[in-house]
Structure formats: structure tokens, C-alpha cells
Design a protein around this motif. Structure first.
Motif, short mmCIF file in Angstrom:
data_model
loop_
_atom_site.label_atom_id
_atom_site.label_comp_id
_atom_site.label_asym_id
_atom_site.label_seq_id
_atom_site.Cartn_x
_atom_site.Cartn_y
_atom_site.Cartn_z
N LEU A 257 57.84 54.40 82.82
CA LEU A 257 57.49 54.25 83.54
C LEU A 257 56.74 55.38 83.61
CD1 LEU A 257 60.52 53.63 86.28
CD2 LEU A 257 58.49 51.99 85.39
N LYS A 258 56.74 57.15 83.29
CA LYS A 258 55.81 57.89 83.15
C LYS A 258 54.82 57.55 82.39
CE LYS A 258 57.35 61.97 82.45
NZ LYS A 258 58.05 62.58 82.30
N ASP A 259 55.09 56.86 81.25
CA ASP A 259 54.09 56.02 79.98
C ASP A 259 52.73 55.11 80.72
OD1 ASP A 259 53.41 56.40 76.71
OD2 ASP A 259 53.09 54.13 77.15
N GLY A 260 51.53 56.13 80.12
CA GLY A 260 49.95 55.55 80.62
C GLY A 260 49.93 54.01 79.66
N GLY A 261 50.37 53.30 78.91
CA GLY A 261 50.86 52.25 78.67
C GLY A 261 51.14 51.45 79.35
N GLY B 256 62.84 65.20 86.79
CA GLY B 256 61.85 65.50 87.92
C GLY B 256 60.55 65.44 88.18
N THR B 257 60.66 64.28 87.68
CA THR B 257 59.50 62.95 87.79
C THR B 257 59.31 62.30 89.22
OG1 THR B 257 59.22 61.59 85.12
CG2 THR B 257 58.72 60.70 87.46
N VAL B 258 57.67 62.50 89.90
CA VAL B 258 58.29 62.18 91.95
C VAL B 258 57.49 60.71 91.48
CG1 VAL B 258 56.37 63.35 93.58
CG2 VAL B 258 58.18 64.98 91.74
N GLU B 259 58.53 60.41 91.88
CA GLU B 259 58.21 58.98 92.29
C GLU B 259 56.68 58.92 92.73
OE1 GLU B 259 59.06 54.86 95.25
OE2 GLU B 259 60.31 56.81 95.73
N ALA B 260 56.06 59.48 94.04
CA ALA B 260 54.82 59.21 94.27
C ALA B 260 53.40 59.13 93.51
CB ALA B 260 54.33 60.38 95.24
N ASP B 261 53.43 60.11 92.27
CA ASP B 261 53.00 60.40 91.22
C ASP B 261 53.34 58.90 90.09
OD1 ASP B 261 52.26 63.07 92.39
OD2 ASP B 261 54.05 64.31 90.54
N VAL B 262 54.00 58.59 90.36
CA VAL B 262 54.01 57.20 89.25
C VAL B 262 53.36 56.27 89.98
CG1 VAL B 262 55.70 55.95 87.94
CG2 VAL B 262 56.07 58.07 88.04
N ASN B 263 54.22 56.32 91.33
CA ASN B 263 53.38 54.75 91.75
C ASN B 263 52.05 54.92 92.32
OD1 ASN B 263 55.76 54.40 92.85
ND2 ASN B 263 55.67 55.42 94.76
N LEU B 264 51.34 56.19 92.12
CA LEU B 264 49.14 56.06 92.44
C LEU B 264 48.61 55.72 90.64
CD1 LEU B 264 47.19 57.47 94.12
CD2 LEU B 264 47.43 59.65 92.93
N GLN B 265 49.57 56.14 89.88
CA GLN B 265 49.58 55.96 88.38
C GLN B 265 48.73 54.58 88.69
OE1 GLN B 265 47.47 58.02 86.63
NE2 GLN B 265 47.51 59.77 87.98
N ALA C 175 43.51 39.86 104.63
CA ALA C 175 44.12 41.44 103.40
C ALA C 175 45.54 40.33 102.60
CB ALA C 175 44.45 42.33 104.09
N VAL C 176 45.57 40.58 101.62
CA VAL C 176 47.34 41.06 100.51
C VAL C 176 47.46 42.52 100.26
CG1 VAL C 176 48.32 40.08 98.59
CG2 VAL C 176 46.58 38.05 99.95
N LEU C 177 48.72 42.25 100.61
CA LEU C 177 49.49 44.01 100.37
C LEU C 177 50.06 44.21 99.24
CD1 LEU C 177 49.75 46.89 100.71
CD2 LEU C 177 51.49 45.53 102.87
N ILE C 178 50.03 44.89 98.24
CA ILE C 178 50.95 45.14 96.84
C ILE C 178 51.14 46.62 97.25
CG2 ILE C 178 50.98 45.46 94.67
CD1 ILE C 178 49.12 43.01 94.59
N SER C 179 52.61 46.56 97.27
CA SER C 179 52.56 47.94 97.81
C SER C 179 53.88 47.90 96.31
CB SER C 179 53.87 47.96 98.93
OG SER C 179 53.99 49.85 99.18
N ILE C 180 53.08 49.91 96.10
CA ILE C 180 53.64 50.22 94.81
C ILE C 180 55.21 51.26 94.98
CG2 ILE C 180 53.73 50.47 92.19
CD1 ILE C 180 51.20 49.39 92.40
N ALA D 284 49.76 52.25 97.56
CA ALA D 284 50.95 53.70 96.34
C ALA D 284 51.79 54.18 97.59
CB ALA D 284 49.97 54.63 95.60
N GLY D 285 53.00 54.04 97.26
CA GLY D 285 53.84 54.61 98.66
C GLY D 285 54.18 56.36 98.35
N HIS D 286 54.89 56.20 99.24
CA HIS D 286 54.79 57.88 99.47
C HIS D 286 53.27 58.93 99.09
CE1 HIS D 286 58.72 56.64 99.53
NE2 HIS D 286 58.81 56.35 98.39
#
Length: 244
Positions: free
Chosen positions: A213-217, A64-73, A128-133, A50-52
Motif C-alpha cells: 500500500l505504500k508502494d507507488g506502483g 508508523g505509516t499514516v492512513e491519510a497519507d496513503v489515501n491521498l496518494q 455526483a458519484v462518490l468514491i471514498s478511499i 481521500a479519507g482523513h
């Protein structure tokens, strides 16, 4: 993970059975049986990055949406889906917080230390296989669409092209972007030797795409296509000595 989130994930998985047809449905039990029969001491591990995170929020949308939060979700949803299919998953981070070394006192030093820690985790993980979001963000608010960038390591281009094509086909048919090699300026993707891709899931700078991108679905749909693509990639690998 909440009960509601698991319900959403199961719904998306059922949809994927329809979307991916025979590969995901008719052969599922057979593939699971083959995986059990081929069990060896060599096992592929999916690393979700999960980037950042921590003091590095990444890009910030106009709203104001922060990328790190979306990446983690998205990464947490991807982990849940991957584990439902029996994939072993390692996360480079699974919370908003990051533990920094005591001698890293500035933000720049902490960002650098964090990247070094992630690279070391990946290097010491066998097979390993890496997927960075990540998420994109431009001064121009018009661009939109996901794009997968792949590292120079063997297998990365195959995984990247497959994942990008699936994201376009099943989530954004109007997307005209293509999978592409990633810049060697990106430390993590430059340093790792395993198959590695960086998924730019969309543009936070585009108002309508940021809302998705902010939507959980939608995050769950992104995660499901990412993991389904990884499973397709893994099934394409030679079976000898590899748990699939």
C-alpha cells in the motif's frame, strides 16, 4: 504529478486495455464518439474523497505509516487516470492540509467540521458519484485484502459490487471478502444521496500488505482498477441525458 508517475499510469492503462478486453479497447473510440454525440447540460461528476487528512491522520500502521497519507496518494493517482479518460473530477482534498473554520478549536470539532464540509461539497455537486478511499487496520495483524462498502443510496450497491469484484480479480485473487453495505454510523456515506462507495484498499496492520500500500506502483494499480470500475459502472447507466 511527476513525469515518472505519468509514465507509470500510462503503463497501467495499457495493461487495463489487455485486462478489460473489448470493453476498454475495441469500443473506446465508439464510446467517445457516443459521449460527444450525447452531450447535454447534464454531466456526471466523479468525487474522489481521500479519507482523513489535516489533524485527522486516520489509522496508523505498526511501522508508523499514516492512513491519510496513503489515501491521498491513491486518490491523486485516481484523479490523474480519470482525467486522462475525460472524466470530470472533484477532490474533497488534494493536499495533506485542511482549512478548518475558525470556531473549530478542538480536534474533535475540526474532524466534525471537515466531514460537514465534505458532505456539503458532495450535496451541491449535481449528478455526483462518490468514491471514498480508505485503509483498514486491525489489532490482529493477520487480516488482509481490499473490501468495498456501499451506501444505501441508489446505484451504490451496483458500483460497490463491480469495483470489489475487479479489485479481487485483478489485484488479489486470494481475497475472500465480499462487497457489503456500510454502517450508517459513517457520517459522510450516510448523509450523501448520490451513488457512493468507500474503498478499504487493504490492511495497514498487515506488514506485507502495508508494504504494498505504500508502494507507488501498487497505488497506481489500485487507482487504475478503481477508475476502470467506475467507467464500467457509468457505461451501464441509461444514456439519455447523461454524458458518458
Amino acid at each position: 504529478m511527476t513525469k515518472l508517475l505519468y509514465q507509470r499510469i500510462l503503463v497501467v492503462l495499457l495493461a487495463l486495455i489487455v485486462v478489460f478486453g473489448g470493453w476498454f479497447a475495441a469500443d473506446w473510440q465508439l464510446r467517445r464518439a457516443e459521449a460527444t454525440a450525447n452531450w447535454t447540460n447534464t454531466k456526471q461528476v466523479l468525487i474522489l474523497d481521500a479519507g482523513h487528512g489535516g489533524e485527522d491522520g486516520g489509522a496508523v500502521a505498526p511501522n508508523g505509516t499514516v492512513e491519510a497519507d496513503v489515501n491521498l496518494q491513491i486518490a491523486l493517482r485516481a484523479r490523474a487516470i480519470a482525467e486522462l479518460t475525460g472524466v470530470e473530477v472533484v477532490m474533497t482534498r488534494d493536499s495533506p492540509d485542511i482549512a478548518y473554520p475558525d470556531d473549530a478549536t478542538t480536534i474533535a470539532e475540526r474532524k466534525k467540521a471537515d466531514q460537514h464540509q465534505r458532505a456539503e461539497l458532495i450535496r451541491r455537486t449535481d449528478n455526483a458519484v462518490l468514491i471514498s478511499i480508505h485503509q483498514n487496520c486491525y489489532p490482529d495483524r493477520k487480516p488482509s485484502g481490499a473490501q468495498v462498502l456501499y451506501a444505501a443510496s441508489t446505484g451504490s450497491d451496483t458500483l460497490g459490487a463491480l469495483m470489489h469484484d475487479n479489485l479481487v480479480a485483478y489485484l488479489d485473487p486470494q481475497n475472500r471478502r465480499v462487497a457489503a453495505p456500510i454502517s450508517d454510523k459513517i457520517y459522510l456515506m450516510r448523509e450523501v444521496k448520490c451513488p457512493a462507495v468507500l474503498v478499504e484498499c487493504g490492511f495497514l496492520s498487515n506488514e506485507s500488505e502495508c508494504a504494498k500500500l505504500k508502494d507507488g506502483g501498487y497505488q497506481t494499480k489500485l487507482a487504475a482498477v478503481i477508475i476502470a470500475s467506475y467507467l464500467q459502472y457509468r457505461q451501464s447507466l441509461p444514456q439519455t441525458g447523461m454524458v458518458t
